[in-house]
Design a protein around this motif. Structure first.
Motif, short mmCIF file in Angstrom:
data_model
loop_
_atom_site.label_atom_id
_atom_site.label_comp_id
_atom_site.label_asym_id
_atom_site.label_seq_id
_atom_site.Cartn_x
_atom_site.Cartn_y
_atom_site.Cartn_z
N SER A 1 11.79 -10.65 6.27
CA SER A 1 10.57 -10.63 5.46
C SER A 1 9.49 -9.84 6.17
N THR A 2 8.65 -9.19 5.40
CA THR A 2 7.50 -8.48 5.95
C THR A 2 6.39 -8.50 4.92
N GLY A 3 5.14 -8.46 5.39
CA GLY A 3 4.01 -8.49 4.47
C GLY A 3 3.77 -9.89 3.95
N SER A 4 3.12 -9.97 2.80
CA SER A 4 2.78 -11.28 2.25
C SER A 4 2.58 -11.16 0.74
N ARG A 5 2.08 -12.25 0.14
CA ARG A 5 1.78 -12.22 -1.29
C ARG A 5 0.30 -11.95 -1.54
N THR A 6 -0.48 -11.83 -0.50
CA THR A 6 -1.92 -11.65 -0.67
C THR A 6 -2.28 -10.17 -0.65
N VAL A 7 -3.46 -9.86 -1.20
CA VAL A 7 -3.83 -8.45 -1.30
C VAL A 7 -4.29 -7.87 0.04
N LYS A 8 -4.59 -8.72 1.00
CA LYS A 8 -4.90 -8.26 2.34
C LYS A 8 -4.05 -9.05 3.32
N ASN A 9 -3.52 -8.35 4.31
CA ASN A 9 -2.71 -9.03 5.32
C ASN A 9 -2.49 -8.10 6.50
N VAL A 10 -2.75 -8.59 7.71
CA VAL A 10 -2.40 -7.81 8.90
C VAL A 10 -1.58 -8.63 9.87
N ALA A 11 -0.90 -9.64 9.37
CA ALA A 11 -0.04 -10.46 10.22
C ALA A 11 1.34 -9.81 10.32
N ASP B 1 -3.47 -13.99 -9.99
CA ASP B 1 -3.63 -13.29 -8.72
C ASP B 1 -3.27 -11.81 -8.82
N MET B 2 -2.78 -11.41 -9.98
CA MET B 2 -2.37 -10.02 -10.20
C MET B 2 -1.29 -9.60 -9.19
N SER C 1 2.38 -14.15 -10.69
CA SER C 1 1.13 -14.91 -10.69
C SER C 1 0.07 -14.07 -11.38
N PRO C 2 -0.01 -14.17 -12.69
CA PRO C 2 -0.97 -13.34 -13.42
C PRO C 2 -2.41 -13.50 -12.94
#
Lengths: 413, 511
Positions: free
Chosen positions: A152-162, A66-67, A63-64
């Motif tokens: 799975s762990t983490g996400s595709r977003t630059v911030k995540n604490v879920a 969204d970098m 996703s260019p």
């Protein structure tokens, strides 16, 4: 490491990789990508199932705007950089060569290394200081546990604490807790230019003072290296060696401090000018390097310490406080004319090779490590006993996540 | 939405005495509180819908006292609930089972500042701002700057992996965490990482950051110190609709520009802020972007001494600002003001950080959501959030970290009306699941606490969550540390409207 009798399995999908691991019975699982650092030991009495990630080499989602980019663990760094370059983006990491010199059996250039291997061994180079840290770059991950379950762990977003950040747990774990299958990464715009300044210091004290001054200056280096004088003398760019201090004795030899910048050409140039105007720097001989030369020098600084040691030698990675680096580089170089060492001065990471070593030299090396309370990782050759460390939590996690030790055990923790 | 706590019992009185008998804990008074009236303020954090009183609150001053408290509570099978300044927004400190809050407020010493190595060792109760103030005379600061930074503690920031206004460029707490000391459920004390940070071996500090005190009580933290930028350009762009403002954010990111901060307020929030702080925002504005670029700016003239000198040529920051203005104009910004006026900069950021507090002027109760989405999705996300709240009959306003894609819709409700609170929770649930459906996450920086437990299944499979529980069991085999937080359990007693459960479910069997 005991050899395997069969060819490695080469899954082409993440699900296939999980199935191969889950179906491997009681054997050890040894994952090979680009021949990354030997962090693990295996029980020679147990069979080993070797799994290669080299066919897991796809860009899965990019996703260019969204970098961000999601990739298979087996994609090589150069293949990923090529893909990102189409969008004028890059992954700002410059890991060292691994497995010996480029061209040697098992040797891999930085670009030939896989993303999974780089993350699992927390392999980074000079750019670690300015921008390239896996903690910042890895947003999420798919990984496979000892039972063969895909997670799975983490996400595709630059911030995540879920959820728990198991992806951070796997950074540097050497693969002992699970197998990295896919990685979602943050990307950056490619810098327009790279320039660096080489400053030739007469002594470790002068190098340390200079590094401290650069760190206090209003500049933002992408990298800040100290290269041992003898190591630097072998540079392929026909740059002169650092001068030794007059009357200097052992441990008081010259060394090169390399300050690098990424960004717009005028910004890089202005920062180099600013470093040169620092009071301490004005009395130190220096050479500025423009883009092509700076890039070659940075690449050389990641590859040079990987000269293949002979049977008595070692390759090593040390981690200390930044302020210890200059003196430690000098002490290590004084051990042997066959020792090569470069360091990330601000990050406190030293990498090197002691090509040939007598037992007394290895003991002296161990002694220096202990005196500096350095963390030590042997990257090639016979392991040297590291200083005692608190590994209670890591060991607990290992017992919990991989109770049958299917992924081997850590050599160095 | 209060629930009554269990009345004081002989057991709690006995607990009080036992806690006070821990060496040093009761000395000087106030080290242990357990009277129901005193415990009222310990019922909740900034997420005020669920409330439940702990049996007691203790205020240790040393790691040794914490170990003693943990050992005592473990022997009594009571929950151990770490507490910083209670500025959290997800109910992470609510005592959903009988337990004791362990406040780190008195562990507030800065133990070491090592400017040469750019690090500081602090006790977990040091406030975020106190650390930056302690190094204010140096060229360094502690970069994570949550809006709560005056009150929130470093330990609390680690618990939630807190972000802030300037995380777009500087990263969140974990990017400034070098190491920590923590006490486990079994009373053992561990140090992970250190002043040099992580190199090889599993990144334990990286794992622990953001786990909301469920793996251990963080007692000391090695923090990275970051050079303070010496030059700034701060811009205010006003838009006639939120979609154009969001598109501008996406365009700036896609252009490869990394501002230090890029914050957005929607129309209602612009008016709230204007009425509170009188900054000259047009009251007809439908969206405002506050954008800042910073750096050493050597082209602009920062000197080796660290101060800005007269600018004689176009600076790199001015070039960034010009590019940002062009993108704002392309997206039909109604106005754009950018510059280097430090007073204007201070006004804008002060207003931004106090925006949440200003909401109290128009609504007695509000619930702040914290989803994070891919930045390219912002335009549609903001529209959809408004539609969801409208459908639930709720007023909503937005002030958020647009550059990170971290939306903070603020749902206004009436705390005294259970139906209103119920609608706020329902709308929140719908918002979070919608954000996950477009590639986002249910929480960017506030944490899961108890608030978002029910929504993790939108992001993670049962196997994913089971693996996280397995990791948890390595640290806390009987789940006494902040139980039922952060990860959902099928036997959870948590009911957001009625969280207190005087008869807790059985503890997990030791792993």
């Amino acid at each position: 490491v005991p050899p395997t009798a069969t060819l490695p399995l080469r899954p082409t999908t993440t699900a296939d990789l999980a199935a191969r691991i889950g179906g491997a019975g009681d054997s050890h699982i040894r994952v090979s990508g680009s021949n990354s650092l030997p962090l693990l030991a295996f029980d020679p009495a147990r069979p080993i199932t070797e799994v290669s990630t080299l066919r897991l080499n796809k860009v899965l989602e990019q996703s260019p705007p969204d970098m961000t980019v999601a990739v298979h663990a087996g994609i090589t760094l150069e293949a990923l950089q090529r893909q990102l370059a189409w969008q004028d983006q890059w992954l700002p990491v410059d890991p060292p060569v691994v497995g010996g010199a480029v061209g040697a059996l098992g040797g891999r250039t930085p670009g030939q290394r896989t993303i999974g291997g780089l993350v699992a061994t927390n392999s980074l180079g000079p750019l670690r200081f300015g921008i390239g840290d896996w903690r910042l770059l890895v947003l999420g991950m798919k990984w496979i546990d000892a039972s063969g379950t895909l997670l799975s762990t983490g996400s595709r977003t630059v911030k995540n604490v879920a959820g728990y950040a198991a992806h951070r747990l796997l950074i540097g774990s050497g693969g002992a807790l699970g197998v990295i299958a896919e990685v979602t990464l943050r990307t950056f715009a490619r810098p327009a230019d790279e320039q660096c300044l080489i400053l030739f210091c007469e002594s470790p004290a002068q190098a340390e003072a200079l590094v401290a001054a650069v760190l206090l200056a209003p500049v933002t280096p992408a990298y800040l290296q100290i290269v041992g004088g003898a190591t630097f003398a072998a540079n392929p760019l026909n740059l002169p060696p650092p001068p030794a201090a007059s009357g200097g004795g052992q441990g008081d030899r010259g060394m090169a401090v390399v300050v690098g910048f990424l960004g717009r050409p005028d910004t890089c140039r202005a920062q180099i000018d600013l470093v040169r105007r620092l009071p301490l720097a004005q009395s130190i001989e220096s050479i500025a390097q423009t883009a092509a030369q700076a890039g070659r020098l940075r690449l050389w600084m990641t590859t040079e310490p990987a000269i293949v040691p002979d049977a008595s030698g070692i390759g090593f990675r040390l981690h200390v406080r930044s302020s210890q680096v200059a003196a430690l580089v000098a002490r290590l170089e004084a051990l042997s004319p066959d020792l090569w060492v470069v360091s990330e001065a601000a990050s406190g990471v030293l990498r090197g090779t002691l090509r040939q070593a007598a037992a007394a030299q290895l003991e002296a090396f161990s002694s220096i490590v202990r005196e500096n309370t350095a963390r030590l990782l042997i990257t090639q050759g016979t392991p040297v006993r590291p200083p005692a460390q608190d590994n209670g939590l890591a060991a607990r996690l290992k017992r919990t996540l991989d109770p049958a030790s299917r992924f081997g055990s850590w050599l160095h923790l | 939405m209060k629930t009554m706590p269990a009345p004081p019992t002989p057991a709690t009185s006995d607990l009080h005495l036992a806690l006070e008998n821990i060496t040093g804990l009761g000395a000087g008074g106030g080290g242990v509180i357990s009277h129901p009236d005193e415990l009222i303020v310990y019922e909740c954090d900034g997420f005020t819908i669920p409330r439940a009183r702990p049996l007691a609150v203790v205020f240790p001053r040393t790691t040794g006292q914490i170990v003693a408290v943990v050992n005592l509570l473990r022997q009594r099978n009571l929950s151990i609930i770490p507490r910083g300044s209670a500025t959290g927004l997800a109910g992470g400190i609510v005592a959903v089972t009988p337990g004791v809050q362990v406040s780190l407020a008195r562990m507030n010493r800065i133990l070491e500042i090592d400017l040469r190595n750019r690090c500081a060792l602090v006790e977990a109760g040091v406030t975020n701002l106190a650390l930056s103030q302690a190094v204010a005379a140096s060229p360094y600061h502690y970069a994570p700057d949550p809006s709560s930074q005056r009150a929130s503690t470093i330990g609390g920031n680690v618990a939630t992996n807190a972000g802030g206004l300037h995380t777009l460029k500087y990263g969140v707490t974990v990017n400034h965490l070098l190491g920590l000391e923590l006490v486990l459920e079994d009373g053992s004390v561990h140090t992970v990482g250190g002043p040099g940070g992580h190199d090889f071996g599993p990144d334990l500090a990286g794992l622990i950051c953001g786990t909301e005190g469920t793996l251990g009580l963080v007692t000391k933290v090695w923090c990275r110190l970051t050079p303070k930028p010496v030059a700034f350009r701060t811009a205010l762009a006003i838009f006639d609709n939120t979609r154009n403002a969001c598109q501008t954010v996406a365009d700036i990111i896609a252009a490869g520009i990394i501002p230090a901060a890029m914050e957005m307020m929607d129309g209602p929030m612009v008016r709230i802020v204007e009425e509170a702080f009188h900054l000259g925002f047009p009251k007809t504005a439908q969206a405002a972007l506050v954008i800042e670029v910073d750096g050493p700016d050597p082209v602009g003239g920062a000197t080796a001494g660290g101060s800005e000198e007269k600018v004689t040529r176009a600076s790199s920051l001015d070039e960034d600002l010009a590019a940002i203005e062009a993108l704002c104009r392309k997206n039909n910004a109604a106005s754009f003001q950018g510059g280097r006026d430090p007073q204007r900069r201070a006004e804008l950021w002060s207003a931004r950080k106090r925006a949440f507090g200003a909401i109290g002027r128009i609504s007695p109760s509000y619930c702040t959501q914290d989803a994070c989405v891919p930045r390219s999705k912002l335009p549609e996300v903001i529209d959809t959030l408004a539609a969801i709240c409208s459908r639930h009959g709720l007023r909503v306003t937005n002030v958020f970290h647009a550059g990170d894609g971290n939306v903070h819709p603020i749902l206004m409700y009436d705390e005294s009306d259970e139906d209103s609170a119920r609608r706020a929770l329902a709308a929140s649930a719908e918002i979070l699941r919608y954000c996950v459906s477009v590639g986002g996450t249910v929480t960017g920086e506030h944490g899961v606490g108890i608030e978002k437990l029910a929504h993790l299944d939108a992001m993670f499979s049962p196997a994913d969550l089971a693996s996280m529980h397995t990791i948890r069991s390595a640290f806390t085999p009987t789940d006494l540390l902040n139980p039922f937080k952060s990860l959902p359990r099928p036997d959870s007693p948590v009911d957001l409207l009625h969280p207190t459960n005087p008869a807790p479910p059985a503890r997990k069997a030791p792993h």
